[in-house]
Design a protein around this motif. Structure first.
Motif, short mmCIF file in Angstrom:
data_model
loop_
_atom_site.label_atom_id
_atom_site.label_comp_id
_atom_site.label_asym_id
_atom_site.label_seq_id
_atom_site.Cartn_x
_atom_site.Cartn_y
_atom_site.Cartn_z
N THR A 30 -4.51 18.54 5.84
CA THR A 30 -4.53 18.43 4.37
C THR A 30 -5.61 17.44 3.95
O THR A 30 -5.74 16.36 4.55
CB THR A 30 -3.19 18.01 3.75
N SER A 85 -5.84 15.43 1.55
CA SER A 85 -5.35 14.11 1.13
C SER A 85 -5.21 13.16 2.31
O SER A 85 -5.49 11.96 2.21
CB SER A 85 -4.01 14.24 0.41
N ARG A 86 -4.78 13.70 3.46
CA ARG A 86 -4.64 12.86 4.66
C ARG A 86 -6.00 12.37 5.14
O ARG A 86 -6.16 11.22 5.56
CB ARG A 86 -3.96 13.66 5.78
N LEU A 144 -8.73 11.99 3.31
CA LEU A 144 -9.20 10.99 2.35
C LEU A 144 -8.47 9.67 2.54
O LEU A 144 -9.06 8.59 2.43
CB LEU A 144 -9.01 11.50 0.92
N GLU A 145 -7.19 9.75 2.84
CA GLU A 145 -6.42 8.53 3.09
C GLU A 145 -6.92 7.81 4.33
O GLU A 145 -6.99 6.58 4.36
CB GLU A 145 -4.94 8.89 3.24
#
Length: 566
Positions: free
Chosen positions: A246, A248-249, A251-252
């Protein structure tokens, strides 16, 4: 009329000593290249292979191998491992998985990965030789290609984002400039695959790969389809990875990495420049003199002929266990490339330019600054040495006999210093002469280290085995990723390398949240070789594993083993 012949004869007599001196210098240059430079280079593969068995690092190298081991054991990219540098380990994972299934354990795993590194060096050297023989005589091409074996950043002979990125970039750049055409432009497909692999293994190299495409398009537009076809493979893998983890992961994870960065922008450029100044291996007025010589060398080929042997000699006399001086010498010699270039050198100029961009990327992305410039400058080093050797061998050439002899001597000194450097600097272990004990079991089997470190590895492995009955997962902190290689327990946590809070800016509550979301580990190895080191008043990570949630089952000097209460 009488005076005419006499003057002419006198002129010839006066010219003879000068001609003889030039001839002797040319003979010395030829002898140095053929009898010293070429044999020294061809000894590098054997020296590098012998070096594989020495040194045990429980931090960086353990981190590289432990990530691949974790993925082979079921860890999920960007879920169970947050380091943005994990992509190189993903490329290594299939081979580690196959090895562990074949052997049945991690026995000898670290030495196996070191052999993979040597194989990667050999493959890159073959590509370099195939390309350089189109430009220089075969002995010089073979010798220069063998310099690839001297590329062992920080004297860590392992497959990592550093080594995989730099070696694949080198192979890709050289393959992209092949003059010889293979059927279906396979050389360009392979070049694209290598360049894409370099950016996949070390993402900060992506801008350099983009510049490489632009340079290739300017030289030969017909090569672009093949390059893009090769690039499509690692690009598809990267997109699939992002989609699986994903976005978002990912980017995190990128944001997580940025929390450990201390400098950015113009301040980072100043840090890199200061690092280059401090990397010069002399002190006081001599440092200013050497710096002025290097500036003059950047402007004049004659000064470069003096700078090359001077620089190599300065580094040679300062080889020690304090700094990785070999890779610093590599960077400085590579930067001399444009001044050493012979006019008839063709596409290698583009290779040097892309390599310079890559060096800017690697030095800016790393907290090591200028020290990591060597990762991008390996192709530039090969260009610089090939140009210097070619200029020294040309009769007549673009430079005088004295300059040619000086360049030949410089090439020999550079090779000797680069070859000796890994034997004088052992990363986070004792000097080579003190590595008298051989590890006889476990992931480090076959490697030589100090008796104390061998005993530590054995003791930790036994303690973890005693605590692992009917348990499945483990988490290790601080600064001891080797712990994951000393047990059959499956890694559990947001990262294989948890840095000590005494020098890391990462908010350790992040780790605690990850355990709350994904579940706690069954066993915890708390490593603290310096118990008196400064620590924050409250450490949320230590608090997470305090009683009554966990019990201390083993407590020794330097580390403790904790088990989750059932």
């Amino acid at each position: 009329m009488v005076d005419g012949p006499a003057d002419d004869e006198g002129g010839r007599e006066a010219a003879r000593p000068e001609a003889t001196a030039a001839g002797r210098l040319d003979a010395a240059a030829a002898a140095l290249l053929r009898r010293v430079f070429v044999p020294l280079c061809l000894l590098l593969p054997a020296a590098t292979y012998a070096r594989l068995w020495f040194g045990v690092d429980v931090t960086d190298e353990a981190f590289y191998v432990a990530m691949a081991h974790g993925f082979a054991s079921g860890s999920r990219p960007f879920v169970d491992e947050y380091s943005i540098t994990q992509t190189a380990a993903l490329g290594l994972t299939p081979l580690v998985w196959a090895y562990e299934r074949l052997v049945g354990s991690t026995e000898g795993l670290v030495l196996f990965v070191r052999h993979l590194f040597f194989a990667l060096q050999a493959g890159t050297a073959l590509v370099v030789f195939a390309r350089l023989r189109e430009e220089v005589p075969r002995p010089v091409a073979a010798a220069t290609a063998a310099l690839v074996f001297a590329f062992v950043p920080f004297s860590i002979p392992s497959v990592s984002y550093n080594t995989a990125g730099a070696l694949l970039l080198t192979a890709g750049l050289l393959a992209a400039t092949f003059r010889r055409r293979l059927p279906w432009r396979l050389e360009q497909v392979a070049a694209g695959l290598a360049l894409g692999g370099a950016a996949f293994a070390y993402p900060p190299l992506a801008p350099a790969v983009g510049v490489a495409l632009a340079v290739t398009a300017r030289r030969d537009r017909a090569a672009l389809p093949g390059l893009c076809a090769g690039l499509a493979v690692p690009l598809a893998l990267a997109l699939a990875l992002v989609a699986h983890a994903t976005p978002s992961r990912v980017l995190e994870a990128t944001a997580f990495l940025s929390t450990s960065r201390t400098t950015e922008g113009l301040e980072k450029v100043q840090v890199i420049a200061r690092g280059a100044w401090e990397a010069l291996p002399v002190e006081g007025p001599a440092r200013y003199a050497l710096a002025l010589l290097l500036v003059a060398a950047a402007l004049s080929g004659r000064a470069a002929a003096v700078a090359l042997p001077t620089l190599a000699l300065a580094f040679a006399v300062r080889l020690d266990g304090a700094l990785p001086r070999g890779q610093l010498l590599l960077a400085f010699v590579a930067l001399l490339g444009p001044a050493l270039r012979v006019r008839r050198a063709s596409d290698a100029g583009g290779v040097w330019a892309v390599s310079f961009v890559a060096a800017a990327c690697t030095s800016h992305a790393s907290s090591n600054g200028f020290t990591n410039a060597c990762l991008g400058l390996l192709p530039a080093l090969l260009c610089a040495v090939a140009w210097a050797a070619r200029a020294a061998d040309e009769r007549p050439g673009e430079r005088g006999a004295g300059a040619r002899a000086s360049l030949a001597a410089g090439c020999c000194l550079v090779v000797a210093t680069l070859g000796a450097a890994p034997f004088t600097y052992v990363y986070r272990d004792a000097p080579l002469s003190q590595l008298t004990a051989t590890v006889d079991a476990g992931a480090y089997r076959g490697l030589r280290t100090t008796p104390a470190r061998r005993d530590l590895l054995g003791q930790v492995a036994r303690d973890l085995a005693a605590a692992s009955a009917d348990r499945r997962s483990i988490f290790v902190f601080d600064d001891f990723p080797a712990g994951y290689l000393l047990t059959d327990l499956v890694p559990r946590g947001p990262g294989m390398w948890i840095s000590s809070p005494s020098y890391s800016q990462v908010d350790r509550r992040f780790y605690v949240r990850s355990f709350d979301e994904d579940g706690p580990p069954d066993v915890v190895l708390l490593y603290e070789p310096f118990p008196d080191a400064a620590r924050p008043a409250h450490d949320p990570l230590r608090a997470r594993f305090a009683p009554p949630a966990y019990d201390v089952v083993v407590e020794r000097e330097g580390y403790s083993v904790l088990a989750r209460r059932r």
